[in-house]
Design a protein around this motif. Structure first.
Motif, PDB file in Angstrom:
ATOM      1  N   LEU A   1       0.801  -1.214   0.000  1.00 46.23           N
ATOM      2  CA  LEU A   1       0.000   0.000   0.000  1.00 46.23           C
ATOM      3  C   LEU A   1       0.842   1.277   0.000  1.00 46.23           C
ATOM      4  O   LEU A   1       0.343   2.359   0.307  1.00 46.23           O
ATOM      5  CB  LEU A   1      -0.971   0.010   1.184  1.00 46.23           C
ATOM      6  CG  LEU A   1      -1.988  -1.139   1.189  1.00 46.23           C
ATOM      7  CD1 LEU A   1      -3.040  -0.923   2.264  1.00 46.23           C
ATOM      8  CD2 LEU A   1      -2.654  -1.309  -0.172  1.00 46.23           C
ATOM      9  N   VAL A   2       2.099   1.158  -0.363  1.00 46.61           N
ATOM     10  CA  VAL A   2       2.943   2.339  -0.530  1.00 46.61           C
ATOM     11  C   VAL A   2       2.465   3.109  -1.757  1.00 46.61           C
ATOM     12  O   VAL A   2       2.257   2.523  -2.828  1.00 46.61           O
ATOM     13  CB  VAL A   2       4.419   1.928  -0.684  1.00 46.61           C
ATOM     14  CG1 VAL A   2       5.265   3.067  -1.229  1.00 46.61           C
ATOM     15  CG2 VAL A   2       4.972   1.464   0.660  1.00 46.61           C
ATOM     16  N   PRO A   3       2.274   4.434  -1.648  1.00 44.18           N
ATOM     17  CA  PRO A   3       1.781   5.199  -2.788  1.00 44.18           C
ATOM     18  C   PRO A   3       2.882   5.567  -3.783  1.00 44.18           C
ATOM     19  O   PRO A   3       3.985   5.947  -3.406  1.00 44.18           O
ATOM     20  CB  PRO A   3       1.193   6.463  -2.150  1.00 44.18           C
ATOM     21  CG  PRO A   3       1.919   6.609  -0.855  1.00 44.18           C
ATOM     22  CD  PRO A   3       2.284   5.222  -0.399  1.00 44.18           C
ATOM     23  N   LEU A   4       2.525   5.438  -5.062  1.00 50.10           N
ATOM     24  CA  LEU A   4       3.378   5.902  -6.145  1.00 50.10           C
ATOM     25  C   LEU A   4       3.023   7.333  -6.542  1.00 50.10           C
ATOM     26  O   LEU A   4       3.885   8.103  -6.966  1.00 50.10           O
ATOM     27  CB  LEU A   4       3.236   4.978  -7.351  1.00 50.10           C
ATOM     28  CG  LEU A   4       3.872   3.599  -7.172  1.00 50.10           C
ATOM     29  CD1 LEU A   4       3.270   2.602  -8.153  1.00 50.10           C
ATOM     30  CD2 LEU A   4       5.372   3.683  -7.355  1.00 50.10           C
ATOM     31  N   THR A   5       1.747   7.646  -6.454  1.00 51.96           N
ATOM     32  CA  THR A   5       1.248   9.016  -6.605  1.00 51.96           C
ATOM     33  C   THR A   5       0.207   9.209  -5.505  1.00 51.96           C
ATOM     34  O   THR A   5      -0.034   8.297  -4.703  1.00 51.96           O
ATOM     35  CB  THR A   5       0.577   9.253  -7.979  1.00 51.96           C
ATOM     36  OG1 THR A   5      -0.682   8.566  -8.015  1.00 51.96           O
ATOM     37  CG2 THR A   5       1.448   8.750  -9.131  1.00 51.96           C
ATOM     38  N   ARG A   6      -0.432  10.344  -5.487  1.00 54.46           N
ATOM     39  CA  ARG A   6      -1.458  10.568  -4.466  1.00 54.46           C
ATOM     40  C   ARG A   6      -2.766   9.851  -4.782  1.00 54.46           C
ATOM     41  O   ARG A   6      -3.720   9.924  -4.002  1.00 54.46           O
ATOM     42  CB  ARG A   6      -1.661  12.068  -4.250  1.00 54.46           C
ATOM     43  CG  ARG A   6      -0.411  12.709  -3.634  1.00 54.46           C
ATOM     44  CD  ARG A   6      -0.586  14.111  -3.151  1.00 54.46           C
ATOM     45  NE  ARG A   6       0.669  14.564  -2.540  1.00 54.46           N
ATOM     46  CZ  ARG A   6       0.956  14.443  -1.247  1.00 54.46           C
ATOM     47  NH1 ARG A   6       0.083  13.911  -0.422  1.00 54.46           N
ATOM     48  NH2 ARG A   6       2.123  14.871  -0.789  1.00 54.46           N
TER      49      ARG A   6
END
Length: 219
Positions: A111-116
Motif C-alpha cells: 500500500l505504498v503510494p506511487l502518486t497521491r
C-alpha cells in the motif's frame, strides 16, 4: 501496463520497509536464474537495491534491468517524485520483456503510494504476476502480515506465499499461514556475512527451489 510474459516471475513486496526483501529478492533471482527489476528506486545515496542484487545474486549485469524511475530522496515514492517535480506515470511501469523469469521488487509494502492516487498494489494487480510477501519474524509481524494479506486479497492479487526473514519464530510463522490461508515458503535468517556464497547457502537451506517453479504457483 503489460501482462506477465510467458517466462512469468514474481513480485516481491514486504510488510514494511527495511526488512530484508532486497536480500530475499537477490537470493531468489539467483536461485531461479531470473532477471531482476526494481521499477522505482527512491534514495540514491549509497548502494541502491539494484546494485545490492547485482552484488549478491550472481546474475550477469545484463539481467539487472534499469529502473523506470531513480529518485534521490529516500522517502515514499510519491513524495520522492514530488520533490523532483515528477509524477510517476503508470504507463512507464509496464513489465519489461524478459526471456527469463522476472523478479520485480516493490518499495516498502503493497500500500505504498506511487502518486497521491495510485498504490503499488494497484500496479501489482495490473502486472498479473504472483506476489511473495516478505515478513519479519519479530514482534508485530502477525498483524502487519495479515493486513498485507487482506489488502492483496481484496484486489484479487495472487499471493504465492510468505517468506519470513529473521530468527526462527515458529508460532508466529504458522499462525500467519493458518489465519491468512497462505503458504509458508520458508525463512531466510539474518546473515553475519552478507555475501553471495552464504546467501545462496541460506536460501537453499531455508527454501525449496521447486516451490518457485512455474508449475507450482497458487492461483
Amino acid at each position: 501496463m503489460t501482462p506477465a510474459g510467458a517466462a512469468g516471475g514474481f513480485i516481491i513486496t514486504g510488510t514494511d520497509t527495511g526488512i530484508g526483501k532486497t536480500v530475499f529478492a537477490a537470493a531468489l533471482a539467483g536461485a531461479i536464474d531470473a532477471a531482476y527489476w526494481k521499477p522505482v528506486q527512491a534514495g540514491l545515496d549509497g548502494q541502491t537495491d539494484a546494485q545490492a542484487v547485482a552484488r549478491l545474486s550472481g546474475l550477469p549485469p545484463g539481467r539487472i534491468l534499469p529502473e523506470a524511475y531513480r529518485l534521490a530522496l529516500p522517502a515514499s515514492p510519491h513524495r520522492a517524485a514530488e520533490a523532483q517535480a515528477i509524477t510517476i506515470n503508470p504507463a512507464a511501469l509496464a513489465l519489461p520483456a524478459s526471456p527469463r523469469p522476472l523478479v520485480v521488487e516493490g518499495a516498502g509494502g503493497p500500500l505504498v503510494p506511487l502518486t497521491r492516487r495510485l498504490l503499488f498494489a494497484d500496479v501489482f494487480a495490473g502486472w498479473g504476476l504472483p506476489v511473495i510477501l516478505c515478513a519479519r519474524t519479530s514482534l508485530g509481524t502477525i498483524n502487519h502480515s495479515l493486513l498485507c494479506i487482506e489488502a492483496l486479497a481484496r484486489r484479487g492479487i495472487a499471493l504465492h506465499g510468505v517468506a519470513f526473514i529473521g530468527a526462527a519464530n515458529d508460532d508466529s510463522e504458522h499462525i500467519i499461514a493458518e489465519l491468512g490461508g497462505v503458504r509458508r515458503l520458508g525463512r531466510l535468517p539474518h546473515l553475519a556475512t552478507l555475501a553471495p556464497a552464504p546467501l545462496r547457502a541460506a536460501f537453499a537451506a531455508g527454501f525449496r527451489r521447486e516451490d518457485f517453479h512455474p508449475g507450482n504457483r497458487r492461483a
